[in-house]
Design an enzyme around this catalytic site. Structure first.
Site, PDB file in Angstrom:
ATOM      1  N   TYR A 136       0.829  -1.213   0.000  1.00 10.15           N
ATOM      2  CA  TYR A 136       0.000   0.000   0.000  1.00 10.15           C
ATOM      3  C   TYR A 136       0.865   1.265   0.000  1.00 10.15           C
ATOM      4  O   TYR A 136       0.695   2.146  -0.865  1.00 10.15           O
ATOM      5  CB  TYR A 136      -0.960  -0.038   1.184  1.00 10.15           C
ATOM      6  CG  TYR A 136      -2.150   0.896   1.065  1.00 10.15           C
ATOM      7  CD1 TYR A 136      -2.388   1.629  -0.091  1.00 10.15           C
ATOM      8  CD2 TYR A 136      -3.041   1.052   2.128  1.00 10.15           C
ATOM      9  CE1 TYR A 136      -3.460   2.483  -0.203  1.00 10.15           C
ATOM     10  CE2 TYR A 136      -4.126   1.916   2.032  1.00 10.15           C
ATOM     11  CZ  TYR A 136      -4.326   2.624   0.864  1.00 10.15           C
ATOM     12  OH  TYR A 136      -5.398   3.472   0.769  1.00 10.15           O
ATOM     13  N   GLU A 143       2.323   6.618  -6.915  1.00 10.81           N
ATOM     14  CA  GLU A 143       1.291   7.523  -7.423  1.00 10.81           C
ATOM     15  C   GLU A 143       1.670   8.981  -7.167  1.00 10.81           C
ATOM     16  O   GLU A 143       1.599   9.832  -8.067  1.00 10.81           O
ATOM     17  CB  GLU A 143      -0.045   7.202  -6.761  1.00 10.81           C
ATOM     18  CG  GLU A 143      -0.612   5.843  -7.151  1.00 10.81           C
ATOM     19  CD  GLU A 143      -1.803   5.430  -6.311  1.00 10.81           C
ATOM     20  OE1 GLU A 143      -2.437   6.318  -5.701  1.00 10.81           O
ATOM     21  OE2 GLU A 143      -2.107   4.223  -6.238  1.00 10.81           O
TER      22      GLU A 143
END
Length: 214
Positions: A136, A143
């Site tokens: 995660y 990103e």
């Protein structure tokens, strides 16, 4: 029907994983591997919008809100950033989030598949509720770094921006919008991360209790 959908979603991420591995073996380098899986990534990630509907209908046992956020953010990264700003496609940060997404989804759909078959190995359950601890943050880092890398090019080109004056008396600065998107990760990421940690404690501790001898 539910099992068929799970198989389809599992297959799409396996295609991307195989594409990455083949490209790496052919090139001998991990740089710019994005180009080897660009088309299937766009196709499959856009198709993931159906997953929101599947969650709402109960076909896939996931939260509608969390799934919608995850899918929409990935579609945004795929099209509005990576596709739209060609200059970032060679950034290693793109590979970072693609690899994180791919491993996460293969594990997640393996979990769903074995659950629907009523034969869930502990290793799959453990991986589903443990590997996110690394994957995660890895995906979020990729990103954010990709959006950050896109900012200078967005500012220079005026991509998707609308300036005044115009007949609608409306302005929009995509550069500022991307900065706001990055800032939004600050409150959202910890909530989702700690939610998963809570789920991990609940699910794995429950499993351990059942494993204890009477």
């Amino acid at each position: 029907y539910a099992l068929l959908n799970v198989y389809i979603f599992s297959f799409r991420w396996l295609v991307i994983a195989v594409g990455l591995v083949r490209a790496y073996l052919a090139k001998g380098s991990y740089h710019s591997l994005y180009y080897s899986i660009e088309k299937p990534l766009k196709f499959f990630q856009t198709g993931a919008l159906l997953e929101i509907l599947h969650c709402a209908l109960g076909i896939v046992p996931s939260s509608v809100v969390l799934t919608a956020f995850q899918v929409m953010s990935r579609v945004f990264l795929t099209w509005a950033v990576t596709h739209s700003v060609k200059e970032v496609q060679s950034e290693d940060s793109v590979l970072l989030f693609v690899v994180a997404w791919t491993i996460t989804e293969i594990i997640r759909y393996s979990f769903y598949t074995f659950s629907l078959l009523n034969h869930l190995p502990y290793l799959i359950k453990w991986a589903r509720y443990t590997l996110f601890i690394v994957l995660y943050p890895m995906g979020v880092s990729g990103e954010l770094l990709t959006i950050y890398a896109a900012l200078p090019f967005v500012r220079q080109s005026g991509l998707y921006s609308i300036s005044l004056p115009n007949k609608y008396n409306f302005s929009f600065d995509y550069y500022t919008f991307l900065i706001l998107v990055m800032i939004s990760y600050i409150p959202i990421f910890p909530q989702l991360y700690f939610h998963m940690l809570h789920q991990r404690r609940k699910v794995l501790s429950h499993t351990e209790e059942h494993k204890k001898p009477e």
